[in-house]
Scaffold this motif. Structure first.
Motif, PDB file in Angstrom:
ATOM      1  N   ALA A   7       0.841  -1.210   0.000  1.00 39.42           N
ATOM      2  CA  ALA A   7       0.000   0.000   0.000  1.00 39.42           C
ATOM      3  C   ALA A   7       0.872   1.254   0.000  1.00 39.42           C
ATOM      4  N   TYR A   8       1.944   1.234   0.761  1.00 43.94           N
ATOM      5  CA  TYR A   8       2.842   2.387   0.784  1.00 43.94           C
ATOM      6  C   TYR A   8       3.516   2.562  -0.577  1.00 43.94           C
ATOM      7  N   LEU A   9       4.073   1.485  -1.117  1.00 43.41           N
ATOM      8  CA  LEU A   9       4.774   1.572  -2.402  1.00 43.41           C
ATOM      9  C   LEU A   9       3.823   2.013  -3.514  1.00 43.41           C
ATOM     10  N   ASP A  10       2.600   1.497  -3.494  1.00 43.86           N
ATOM     11  CA  ASP A  10       1.630   1.866  -4.527  1.00 43.86           C
ATOM     12  C   ASP A  10       1.185   3.322  -4.400  1.00 43.86           C
ATOM     13  N   SER A  11       1.353   3.904  -3.211  1.00 40.26           N
ATOM     14  CA  SER A  11       0.937   5.295  -2.998  1.00 40.26           C
ATOM     15  C   SER A  11       2.021   6.305  -3.382  1.00 40.26           C
ATOM     16  N   LEU A  12       3.215   5.846  -3.712  1.00 38.90           N
ATOM     17  CA  LEU A  12       4.287   6.783  -4.075  1.00 38.90           C
ATOM     18  C   LEU A  12       3.855   7.616  -5.271  1.00 38.90           C
ATOM     19  N   SER A  13       4.117   8.890  -5.184  1.00 40.09           N
ATOM     20  CA  SER A  13       3.613   9.845  -6.176  1.00 40.09           C
ATOM     21  C   SER A  13       4.723  10.375  -7.072  1.00 40.09           C
ATOM     22  N   ILE A  14       4.588  10.128  -8.358  1.00 35.78           N
ATOM     23  CA  ILE A  14       5.548  10.682  -9.316  1.00 35.78           C
ATOM     24  C   ILE A  14       5.481  12.209  -9.304  1.00 35.78           C
ATOM     25  N   PRO A  15       4.304  12.837  -9.308  1.00 34.74           N
ATOM     26  CA  PRO A  15       4.277  14.307  -9.261  1.00 34.74           C
ATOM     27  C   PRO A  15       4.966  14.892  -8.016  1.00 34.74           C
ATOM     28  N   LYS A  16       4.791  14.262  -6.844  1.00 36.26           N
ATOM     29  CA  LYS A  16       5.459  14.763  -5.636  1.00 36.26           C
ATOM     30  C   LYS A  16       6.975  14.610  -5.755  1.00 36.26           C
ATOM     31  N   ARG A  17       7.423  13.471  -6.268  1.00 37.87           N
ATOM     32  CA  ARG A  17       8.863  13.287  -6.460  1.00 37.87           C
ATOM     33  C   ARG A  17       9.392  14.257  -7.515  1.00 37.87           C
ATOM     34  N   GLN A  18       8.601  14.522  -8.537  1.00 37.44           N
ATOM     35  CA  GLN A  18       9.009  15.468  -9.569  1.00 37.44           C
ATOM     36  C   GLN A  18       9.225  16.850  -8.954  1.00 37.44           C
ATOM     37  N   ALA A  19       8.331  17.270  -8.084  1.00 35.65           N
ATOM     38  CA  ALA A  19       8.480  18.574  -7.428  1.00 35.65           C
ATOM     39  C   ALA A  19       9.754  18.610  -6.595  1.00 35.65           C
ATOM     40  N   LEU A  20      10.014  17.533  -5.870  1.00 32.87           N
ATOM     41  CA  LEU A  20      11.240  17.450  -5.065  1.00 32.87           C
ATOM     42  C   LEU A  20      12.475  17.552  -5.941  1.00 32.87           C
ATOM     43  N   TRP A  21      12.526  16.754  -7.012  1.00 35.07           N
ATOM     44  CA  TRP A  21      13.710  16.744  -7.866  1.00 35.07           C
ATOM     45  C   TRP A  21      13.863  18.041  -8.649  1.00 35.07           C
ATOM     46  N   THR A  22      12.783  18.688  -8.979  1.00 32.32           N
ATOM     47  CA  THR A  22      12.870  20.001  -9.629  1.00 32.32           C
ATOM     48  C   THR A  22      13.590  20.981  -8.708  1.00 32.32           C
ATOM     49  N   GLN A  23      13.227  20.976  -7.423  1.00 31.71           N
ATOM     50  CA  GLN A  23      13.869  21.861  -6.444  1.00 31.71           C
ATOM     51  C   GLN A  23      15.347  21.517  -6.260  1.00 31.71           C
ATOM     52  N   LEU A  24      15.647  20.245  -6.109  1.00 32.94           N
ATOM     53  CA  LEU A  24      17.036  19.835  -5.870  1.00 32.94           C
ATOM     54  C   LEU A  24      17.927  20.143  -7.071  1.00 32.94           C
ATOM     55  N   ILE A  25      17.425  19.900  -8.266  1.00 35.26           N
ATOM     56  CA  ILE A  25      18.212  20.193  -9.472  1.00 35.26           C
ATOM     57  C   ILE A  25      18.459  21.697  -9.577  1.00 35.26           C
ATOM     58  N   ALA A  26      17.438  22.490  -9.293  1.00 37.46           N
ATOM     59  CA  ALA A  26      17.593  23.953  -9.353  1.00 37.46           C
ATOM     60  C   ALA A  26      18.619  24.425  -8.331  1.00 37.46           C
ATOM     61  N   ARG A  27      18.641  23.808  -7.174  1.00 40.75           N
ATOM     62  CA  ARG A  27      19.586  24.164  -6.113  1.00 40.75           C
ATOM     63  C   ARG A  27      21.015  23.769  -6.479  1.00 40.75           C
ATOM     64  N   GLY A  28      21.145  22.713  -7.287  1.00 40.48           N
ATOM     65  CA  GLY A  28      22.476  22.256  -7.694  1.00 40.48           C
ATOM     66  C   GLY A  28      23.137  21.300  -6.722  1.00 40.48           C
ATOM     67  N   MET A  29      22.457  20.965  -5.669  1.00 40.72           N
ATOM     68  CA  MET A  29      22.973  20.003  -4.702  1.00 40.72           C
ATOM     69  C   MET A  29      21.834  19.121  -4.252  1.00 40.72           C
ATOM     70  N   PRO A  30      21.980  17.852  -4.300  1.00 46.71           N
ATOM     71  CA  PRO A  30      23.154  17.127  -4.783  1.00 46.71           C
ATOM     72  C   PRO A  30      23.283  17.256  -6.302  1.00 46.71           C
ATOM     73  N   ARG A  31      24.450  16.877  -6.793  1.00 41.94           N
ATOM     74  CA  ARG A  31      24.625  16.812  -8.246  1.00 41.94           C
ATOM     75  C   ARG A  31      23.848  15.582  -8.722  1.00 41.94           C
ATOM     76  N   VAL A  32      23.121  15.725  -9.794  1.00 44.50           N
ATOM     77  CA  VAL A  32      22.353  14.609 -10.337  1.00 44.50           C
ATOM     78  C   VAL A  32      22.864  14.360 -11.748  1.00 44.50           C
ATOM     79  N   VAL A  33      23.309  13.126 -11.981  1.00 46.49           N
ATOM     80  CA  VAL A  33      23.870  12.743 -13.276  1.00 46.49           C
ATOM     81  C   VAL A  33      22.993  11.647 -13.870  1.00 46.49           C
ATOM     82  N   LEU A  34      22.652  11.812 -15.140  1.00 43.84           N
ATOM     83  CA  LEU A  34      21.832  10.836 -15.853  1.00 43.84           C
ATOM     84  C   LEU A  34      22.700   9.929 -16.705  1.00 43.84           C
TER      85      LEU A  34
END
Length: 176
Positions: free
Chosen positions: A42-69
């Protein structure tokens, strides 16, 4: 496929804000595939891509941590996030891998190993001398992977509460 072929077939680059949606998708799908035996469905199925997207948008804009694809033909296979160690007992020469996730469709094809190499080499070039990471004790696959790359348990543990479960994480370390 040989590692040399994979290395030439993959490209690596720093993430941009536009990459946050794909990073979030891989983050959620990798959690759902890797941790099904650790966390409640139930927890895993509730994970939200939009919420994670918002988090990663902020972190990438901040520049830390470095994110490499890691990409092949413009398709993102996975990513790694790293920076200076966040641990209270760290030295200024300690870097930390904060997260590494590979799209489950591309597991065991070499992208994870090459992303680790990219982060370790970048950290060493910036003057870091050790790389640490935290792994769930129950994540046997992940622990095997990290140990195969030369990481070793350093005897430090922490307990976290995630998805209604109390889990133990262990820290691993490698000289770089």
């Amino acid at each position: 496929m040989t590692a040399d072929y994979l290395r030439t077939a993959l490209t690596f680059r720093l993430a941009l804000a536009d990459d946050a949606a794909e990073i979030a998708r891989i983050h959620v799908e990798a959690w759902q595939a890797a941790y099904r035996s650790i966390f409640p469905s139930a927890y895993l199925d509730s994970l939200s891509i939009p919420k994670r997207q918002a988090l990663w948008t902020q972190l990438i804009a901040r520049g830390m941590p470095r994110v490499v694809l890691a990409q092949r033909d413009e398709v993102t296979l996975g990513w790694i996030a790293w920076g200076a160690s966040r641990d209270h007992d760290s030295k200024t020469t300690d870097a930390e891998i904060e997260a590494i996730y590979i799209d489950p469709l591309h597991w065991r094809q070499g992208a994870g190993r090459m992303l680790m190499d990219e982060a370790i080499n970048a950290a060493a070039s910036e003057g870091y001398r050790e790389m640490t990471l935290w792994a769930l004790e129950e994540n046997a696959r992940g622990l095997r992977f990290y140990k195969a790359l030369g990481f070793a348990l350093d005897g430090v543990f922490r307990t976290e509460r995630v998805g209604g479960c109390e889990v133990c994480e262990t820290r691993l370390r490698v000289a770089i």
